[in-house]
Write a protein that holds these residues in place. Structure first.
Motif, PDB file in Angstrom:
ATOM      1  N   GLU A  69       0.751  -1.063  -0.002  1.00 26.55           N
ATOM      2  CA  GLU A  69      -0.037   0.114   0.073  1.00 26.55           C
ATOM      3  C   GLU A  69       0.852   1.164  -0.170  1.00 26.55           C
ATOM      4  N   GLU A  70       2.266   1.211  -0.275  1.00 30.82           N
ATOM      5  CA  GLU A  70       2.912   2.423  -0.455  1.00 30.82           C
ATOM      6  C   GLU A  70       3.546   2.804   0.898  1.00 30.82           C
ATOM      7  N   ASN A  71       3.193   2.121   2.045  1.00 28.70           N
ATOM      8  CA  ASN A  71       3.628   2.794   3.512  1.00 28.70           C
ATOM      9  C   ASN A  71       5.101   2.200   3.546  1.00 28.70           C
ATOM     10  N   PRO A  72       5.952   3.144   4.110  1.00 36.87           N
ATOM     11  CA  PRO A  72       7.500   2.895   4.132  1.00 36.87           C
ATOM     12  C   PRO A  72       7.467   1.855   5.388  1.00 36.87           C
ATOM     13  N   LEU A  73       8.368   0.708   5.014  1.00 37.66           N
ATOM     14  CA  LEU A  73       8.583  -0.081   6.109  1.00 37.66           C
ATOM     15  C   LEU A  73       9.818   0.267   7.190  1.00 37.66           C
ATOM     16  N   LEU A  74       9.591   0.224   8.287  1.00 34.07           N
ATOM     17  CA  LEU A  74      10.691   0.920   9.073  1.00 34.07           C
ATOM     18  C   LEU A  74      11.851   0.023   9.286  1.00 34.07           C
ATOM     19  N   PRO A  75      12.890   0.512   8.986  1.00 32.69           N
ATOM     20  CA  PRO A  75      14.140  -0.177   9.059  1.00 32.69           C
ATOM     21  C   PRO A  75      14.696  -0.402  10.558  1.00 32.69           C
ATOM     22  N   SER A  76      15.313  -1.559  10.605  1.00 36.81           N
ATOM     23  CA  SER A  76      16.220  -1.409  12.242  1.00 36.81           C
ATOM     24  C   SER A  76      17.068  -0.242  12.134  1.00 36.81           C
ATOM     25  N   SER A  77      17.260   0.121  13.478  1.00 37.00           N
ATOM     26  CA  SER A  77      18.295   1.260  13.494  1.00 37.00           C
ATOM     27  C   SER A  77      19.772   0.842  12.944  1.00 37.00           C
ATOM     28  N   THR A  78      19.950  -0.512  13.138  1.00 32.83           N
ATOM     29  CA  THR A  78      21.271  -0.584  12.789  1.00 32.83           C
ATOM     30  C   THR A  78      21.495  -1.000  11.383  1.00 32.83           C
ATOM     31  N   GLU A  79      20.230  -0.948  10.539  1.00 36.17           N
ATOM     32  CA  GLU A  79      20.274  -1.033   9.153  1.00 36.17           C
ATOM     33  C   GLU A  79      20.938  -0.008   8.383  1.00 36.17           C
ATOM     34  N   LEU A  80      20.772   1.347   9.252  1.00 37.53           N
ATOM     35  CA  LEU A  80      21.028   2.382   8.738  1.00 37.53           C
ATOM     36  C   LEU A  80      22.440   2.963   8.910  1.00 37.53           C
ATOM     37  N   VAL A  81      23.032   2.248  10.001  1.00 39.85           N
ATOM     38  CA  VAL A  81      24.547   2.753  10.296  1.00 39.85           C
ATOM     39  C   VAL A  81      25.376   2.337   9.401  1.00 39.85           C
ATOM     40  N   ASN A  82      26.382   3.323   8.791  1.00 39.79           N
ATOM     41  CA  ASN A  82      27.171   3.398   7.938  1.00 39.79           C
ATOM     42  C   ASN A  82      26.430   3.127   6.466  1.00 39.79           C
ATOM     43  N   HIS A  83      25.283   3.663   6.259  1.00 36.25           N
ATOM     44  CA  HIS A  83      24.797   3.860   5.126  1.00 36.25           C
ATOM     45  C   HIS A  83      24.206   5.301   4.679  1.00 36.25           C
ATOM     46  N   ASP A  84      23.896   5.562   3.501  1.00 35.59           N
ATOM     47  CA  ASP A  84      23.480   6.849   2.934  1.00 35.59           C
ATOM     48  C   ASP A  84      22.136   6.671   2.686  1.00 35.59           C
ATOM     49  N   PHE A  85      21.300   7.236   3.537  1.00 33.52           N
ATOM     50  CA  PHE A  85      19.689   6.945   3.292  1.00 33.52           C
ATOM     51  C   PHE A  85      19.035   7.644   2.032  1.00 33.52           C
ATOM     52  N   HIS A  86      18.203   7.016   1.481  1.00 35.56           N
ATOM     53  CA  HIS A  86      17.551   7.279   0.286  1.00 35.56           C
ATOM     54  C   HIS A  86      16.162   7.053   0.468  1.00 35.56           C
ATOM     55  N   GLY A  87      15.312   8.181   0.580  1.00 34.48           N
ATOM     56  CA  GLY A  87      13.833   7.769   0.868  1.00 34.48           C
ATOM     57  C   GLY A  87      13.181   8.871   1.814  1.00 34.48           C
ATOM     58  N   TYR A  88      12.031   8.608   2.320  1.00 35.07           N
ATOM     59  CA  TYR A  88      11.271   9.871   2.891  1.00 35.07           C
ATOM     60  C   TYR A  88      11.352   9.726   4.497  1.00 35.07           C
ATOM     61  N   ALA A  89      11.544   8.848   4.878  1.00 36.10           N
ATOM     62  CA  ALA A  89      11.634   8.403   6.448  1.00 36.10           C
ATOM     63  C   ALA A  89      10.250   8.827   7.305  1.00 36.10           C
ATOM     64  N   GLN A  90       9.210   8.811   6.392  1.00 33.59           N
ATOM     65  CA  GLN A  90       7.965   9.122   7.132  1.00 33.59           C
ATOM     66  C   GLN A  90       7.327   7.927   7.705  1.00 33.59           C
ATOM     67  N   TRP A  91       7.958   7.326   8.713  1.00 30.07           N
ATOM     68  CA  TRP A  91       7.585   6.085   9.363  1.00 30.07           C
ATOM     69  C   TRP A  91       6.359   6.178  10.112  1.00 30.07           C
ATOM     70  N   HIS A  92       5.683   4.975  10.543  1.00 30.95           N
ATOM     71  CA  HIS A  92       4.350   5.105  11.386  1.00 30.95           C
ATOM     72  C   HIS A  92       4.740   6.104  12.445  1.00 30.95           C
ATOM     73  N   THR A  93       3.680   6.799  12.944  1.00 29.61           N
ATOM     74  CA  THR A  93       3.692   7.763  13.964  1.00 29.61           C
ATOM     75  C   THR A  93       4.089   7.146  15.156  1.00 29.61           C
ATOM     76  N   SER A  94       3.685   5.775  15.385  1.00 28.13           N
ATOM     77  CA  SER A  94       3.986   5.018  16.678  1.00 28.13           C
ATOM     78  C   SER A  94       5.537   4.975  17.004  1.00 28.13           C
ATOM     79  N   TRP A  95       6.329   5.118  15.912  1.00 22.59           N
ATOM     80  CA  TRP A  95       7.865   5.191  16.098  1.00 22.59           C
ATOM     81  C   TRP A  95       8.268   6.619  17.010  1.00 22.59           C
TER      82      TRP A  95
END
Length: 236
Positions: A69-95
């Motif tokens: 449904e085109e909702n962004p999937l929340l990555p684990s925090s460690t997935e983003l470490v030492n990476h360059d993020f591409h996206g909107y980062a509009q995760w579910h507000t419960s985050w």
């Protein structure tokens, strides 16, 4: 520091609202993972006292994923470490737990120059009433039929005001819109605008911002100098 998180394309995924959200989310992840957050110069540097590091690291790309449904999937925090993020980062507000939400209060503090410019308007609006109601009516590039740009009819705002205005303690209405004709729809509530609060908008584009080309060509102050309206909405 245990690593680095970057977003080299901050400002390329949407414009002001999107960029602000991305900066808030990624800087929060960086803090929680004890990482350094790096980003390019962006429009936020023009209005806030920020302490991020300018991006220098060359990191592998992390591409944001979405569900059916085109909702962004929340990555684990460690997935983003030492990476360059591409996206909107509009995760579910419960985050956004209460502790995470605090970043919006302490990180996005306007510079002294902006506080000085806005001080007369803040004082004028503070004395206008006890309950400050803000309405933002965006048009511009919205309303082109996409799933994310449905327009809230002005009539909905007017219906809400009719039902609730009398219940509020000495209310004052502020309306922000790039279309001044829309402000007249609220004439019964004697709306304030940045101009009536003493702010003169400037026909000068901000640095590091991805304006729509028609907005740039127009030279219209309401399309170029939008921060006074945004900062006033924070007072509502």
């Amino acid at each position: 520091m245990s690593g680095i998180i970057t977003m080299r394309r901050l400002g390329a995924y949407g414009r002001w609202g999107n960029s602000l959200h991305q900066y808030a989310a990624l800087s929060t992840v960086a803090r929680e993972t004890n990482c350094e957050f790096q980003s390019p110069q962006w429009i936020g540097d023009h209005v806030f006292n920020l302490s991020h590091h300018v991006v220098t690291a060359q990191l592998p790309r992390y591409e944001e994923c979405y569900d059916a449904e085109e909702n962004p999937l929340l990555p684990s925090s460690t997935e983003l470490v030492n990476h360059d993020f591409h996206g909107y980062a509009q995760w579910h507000t419960s985050w956004w737990t209460p502790m995470r939400r605090d970043v919006w209060r302490w990180q996005f503090v306007p510079t002294n120059a902006w506080q000085d410019r806005m001080a007369p308007a803040y004082r004028a609006f503070a004395s206008a009433g006890n309950t400050h109601v803000g309405i933002h009516i965006r048009r511009g590039d919205y309303g082109q039929g996409g799933v994310y740009d449905a327009i809230t009819p002005v009539e909905w705002y007017l219906a809400w005001l009719k039902d609730n205005w009398h219940t509020l303690d000495d209310p004052a209405l502020f309306v922000a819109s790039e279309d001044m004709a829309l402000v007249q729809a609220f004439a019964d509530y004697r709306p304030y605008t940045v101009e009536t609060l003493g702010i003169t908008l400037k026909a000068e584009p901000y640095p590091y911002y991805s304006y729509l080309q028609p907005d740039l060509r127009s030279g219209a102050p309401h399309l170029l100098d939008f921060f006074p309206e945004w900062l006033m909405l924070r007072e509502c």
